[in-house]
Design a protein around this motif. Sequence first.
Motif, PDB file in Angstrom:
ATOM      1  N   HIS A 105       1.698  -6.834  -9.110  1.00 21.58           N
ATOM      2  CA  HIS A 105       0.509  -6.047  -8.810  1.00 21.58           C
ATOM      3  C   HIS A 105      -0.657  -6.989  -8.542  1.00 21.58           C
ATOM      4  N   LYS A 106      -1.084  -7.002  -7.305  1.00 21.98           N
ATOM      5  CA  LYS A 106      -2.144  -7.952  -6.923  1.00 21.98           C
ATOM      6  C   LYS A 106      -3.340  -7.206  -6.330  1.00 21.98           C
ATOM      7  N   GLU A 107      -3.633  -6.026  -6.888  1.00 25.94           N
ATOM      8  CA  GLU A 107      -4.739  -5.272  -6.332  1.00 25.94           C
ATOM      9  C   GLU A 107      -6.076  -5.998  -6.461  1.00 25.94           C
ATOM     10  N   LYS A 108      -6.182  -6.859  -7.473  1.00 23.90           N
ATOM     11  CA  LYS A 108      -7.455  -7.543  -7.686  1.00 23.90           C
ATOM     12  C   LYS A 108      -7.689  -8.652  -6.672  1.00 23.90           C
ATOM     13  N   TYR A 109      -6.644  -9.081  -5.970  1.00 27.24           N
ATOM     14  CA  TYR A 109      -6.810 -10.085  -4.925  1.00 27.24           C
ATOM     15  C   TYR A 109      -7.193  -9.385  -3.619  1.00 27.24           C
ATOM     16  N   PRO A 110      -8.206  -9.871  -2.909  1.00 22.74           N
ATOM     17  CA  PRO A 110      -8.571  -9.281  -1.623  1.00 22.74           C
ATOM     18  C   PRO A 110      -7.413  -9.386  -0.632  1.00 22.74           C
ATOM     19  N   GLN A 111      -7.055  -8.248  -0.029  1.00 23.93           N
ATOM     20  CA  GLN A 111      -5.944  -8.217   0.907  1.00 23.93           C
ATOM     21  C   GLN A 111      -6.444  -8.465   2.327  1.00 23.93           C
ATOM     22  N   VAL A 112      -5.547  -8.936   3.183  1.00 23.11           N
ATOM     23  CA  VAL A 112      -5.844  -9.176   4.587  1.00 23.11           C
ATOM     24  C   VAL A 112      -4.850  -8.355   5.394  1.00 23.11           C
ATOM     25  N   ASN A 158     -15.788  -4.102   6.398  1.00 22.22           N
ATOM     26  CA  ASN A 158     -15.018  -5.266   5.964  1.00 22.22           C
ATOM     27  C   ASN A 158     -14.142  -5.811   7.092  1.00 22.22           C
ATOM     28  N   LEU A 159     -14.470  -5.439   8.330  1.00 23.56           N
ATOM     29  CA  LEU A 159     -13.708  -5.884   9.485  1.00 23.56           C
ATOM     30  C   LEU A 159     -14.255  -7.198  10.026  1.00 23.56           C
ATOM     31  N   THR A 201     -10.385  -7.445   5.744  1.00 23.14           N
ATOM     32  CA  THR A 201     -10.314  -8.462   4.688  1.00 23.14           C
ATOM     33  C   THR A 201     -10.553  -7.880   3.307  1.00 23.14           C
ATOM     34  N   SER A 202     -10.071  -6.658   3.051  1.00 20.51           N
ATOM     35  CA  SER A 202     -10.161  -6.088   1.705  1.00 20.51           C
ATOM     36  C   SER A 202      -9.021  -5.103   1.558  1.00 20.51           C
ATOM     37  N   ALA A 203      -8.760  -4.672   0.299  1.00 23.33           N
ATOM     38  CA  ALA A 203      -7.659  -3.750   0.032  1.00 23.33           C
ATOM     39  C   ALA A 203      -7.938  -2.403   0.685  1.00 23.33           C
ATOM     40  N   MET A 204      -6.947  -1.862   1.388  1.00 20.32           N
ATOM     41  CA  MET A 204      -7.089  -0.547   1.995  1.00 20.32           C
ATOM     42  C   MET A 204      -6.981   0.529   0.920  1.00 20.32           C
ATOM     43  N   GLN A 257     -20.419 -10.121   1.214  1.00 21.52           N
ATOM     44  CA  GLN A 257     -20.263 -11.505   0.774  1.00 21.52           C
ATOM     45  C   GLN A 257     -18.815 -11.977   0.977  1.00 21.52           C
ATOM     46  N   HIS A 258     -17.856 -11.108   0.641  1.00 21.70           N
ATOM     47  CA  HIS A 258     -16.453 -11.485   0.816  1.00 21.70           C
ATOM     48  C   HIS A 258     -16.134 -11.700   2.299  1.00 21.70           C
TER      49      HIS A 258
END
Length: 654
Positions: A382-389, A130-131, A62-65, A78-79
């Motif tokens: 560019h969406k690096e600031k959004y948490p990736q899944v 973050n898993l 649940t975060s950017a690799m 927290q995320h």
Amino acid sequence: MKNRADPHFSGGVYSPAVSNEPWYRSRRLSIFSIVFLISAIISLAYNYSRPAIYRSGATLLTSAMTAIDRESGDPDIQHVAIQRQFLLGHELVAETLSRLKASATDKSRLQLTISDIQNLLHVEPVADTNLVEIQAEDLDPKFLPVLINTWIDVYLDARTEEVKRLTGDTTRIIEGELKALAGKVNVARSELEIFRKNNDISSIGREENEALARLKGLTDSLNKASEEEVKARANVAAIKSAVSRGKAVVPNEEKAGLLALELRVRDLRDKLTELDKKFTREYINLHPEFKFIPQQIAELETAIKGKQQEGSNVVLADAEVTYAAAQQTVREIRDQLDEHKHQASAFTTKFAKHDALKADLESLENLYRETQDRLVQLGAGHKEKYPQVTVISRAYEPRDPVRPDYGRDALIAIAGSLLLGLFSVWIFEYLTQRKGGQQPPVTVFGIHNYPSAGAELVNYSQSVPSPLAHKTSAVLAAPSDRELSSHQLRILLGAANLQGKQLISLLLSGLSIDEAASLQPHQIDLRAATITVAGKTPRIIPISNSLKLLFERSGGRPAWNPDDPGLRIELSAALVCAAVDSGLPDPQRITAGTIRHSYIAYLVRQGLRLSDLEQITGYLEPSTLSRYSAYSPPQQGRHLDEIELLHPALINGA
């Protein structure tokens, strides 16, 4: 008297007589078999009647690799917790249920509710990562991967929609910020331009403006004029010093004429010197050609002095004029500089405000450019600031159930049935023995030992009193009334093994059975020949040489492990074996209490005061103390130091 060949003796403990009749043995086997089979059938039936529970799972990041050449960032706990709550949210579960029902082929799945889905699904974050692990448990292994993968798809779609919505909202917000910033930048530029025109600021460089440039020029001129003044003053001082020392100081244009006069004087003097070598001065003065030479020398020297005096006055006058001019120049430049400083100060204040306006404009321009960059990045996707899944692994159909463990539970059921069968046989035997009128056991150290007389008494009628029965009952009623003599105790020590000898010696030294059983190696001091007893009645007890030798044989420690849970049974067996092997009468009545009673009676018969008895034997009940008063001699009680504490049986008893 019993011995080890007695069929009723087992491991040093007396057991009740067991009948060897075939019908009795077959009855025990029947009881065991019936109870075992019934318990095993019921428990195994229950075990295998339980439905199998299967588990399937998937893993999400649940975060950017991070890139392969970069280190991973710190876990955002927290995320991860927020995403866990989002996964278990009512809307996500409701959409998952809707999709399952739309694609369901099994009619039973159409009856599922949101609560059922929430009960099936579990989300657990992996510690320090973050898993997120997604798991589901159900009776149907084929339904689990469908449920979890549908749930993941719904979650990913929801995340995509959320990112689109946030991107659109952010774009509108940034565009509004750009418009506002553009207006502020234009206003700031206008204010700065107007301020420059009103205050005659022609350049953004501070030193390039007229006021500050003139101030700098005056400052440089003042420095130069001050240097000229210093040089002129030094020149005047040097000329005066040279004149006072008699040196020739003339202007440069007169130096050639003065030099010619000096050369002419030198030539005439040289010529006069040559003439003095050839002729006398009277001849020279009378000679018409030579008599004018001294006169010419005097005239030339007078002319030289006049020129030197005149030149010195001219040079000094010129130097003083130059010095006065330099002083005047410095005064005038300083006056101009003082007057211009006020103008420069006012200009500096204005220029500082100009710098502030310029800094505000630059700040607004930088903010405007950053906002433009944000808008460009947003438009470029560019969406690096959004948490990736990221789906690390999807769910698959499980092969084996997670519970119950049929094999393990079957072994537990069989073992439990076996124990229940054995317990049933023991209960049956106990009840039948009670029915048969078996006499109560004799307790040694808390272990029940059945004397052989009990098996014989079973054959007697309960209604007919027997002298043997009366005698046995009387003996068992007061076991501590028996006192062993020193000779009997020596025989008992001789028949005991190392454990038994140490135990009997400790009882004859004042320790109780509990204190002896819990004796630790650090409580034994072989050098001082003492034992430190802790517990309810702490005390220090001297030990005999024989007991010291016994401890040395076992390495300076008891011959048993104080932490052994079966220690009391082991010590009981050692004492019973010693009593049986000693050949003493009534061995079943030789207990730890009998030995301890013999030692206490030995001390009291010497006249020891009963109040001092606890210093050797530890705490005794008041009723016990009062009973030992019968052993005290009629004279006044003796102090502890007047009493022989070593029992005669311990002299050369090892």
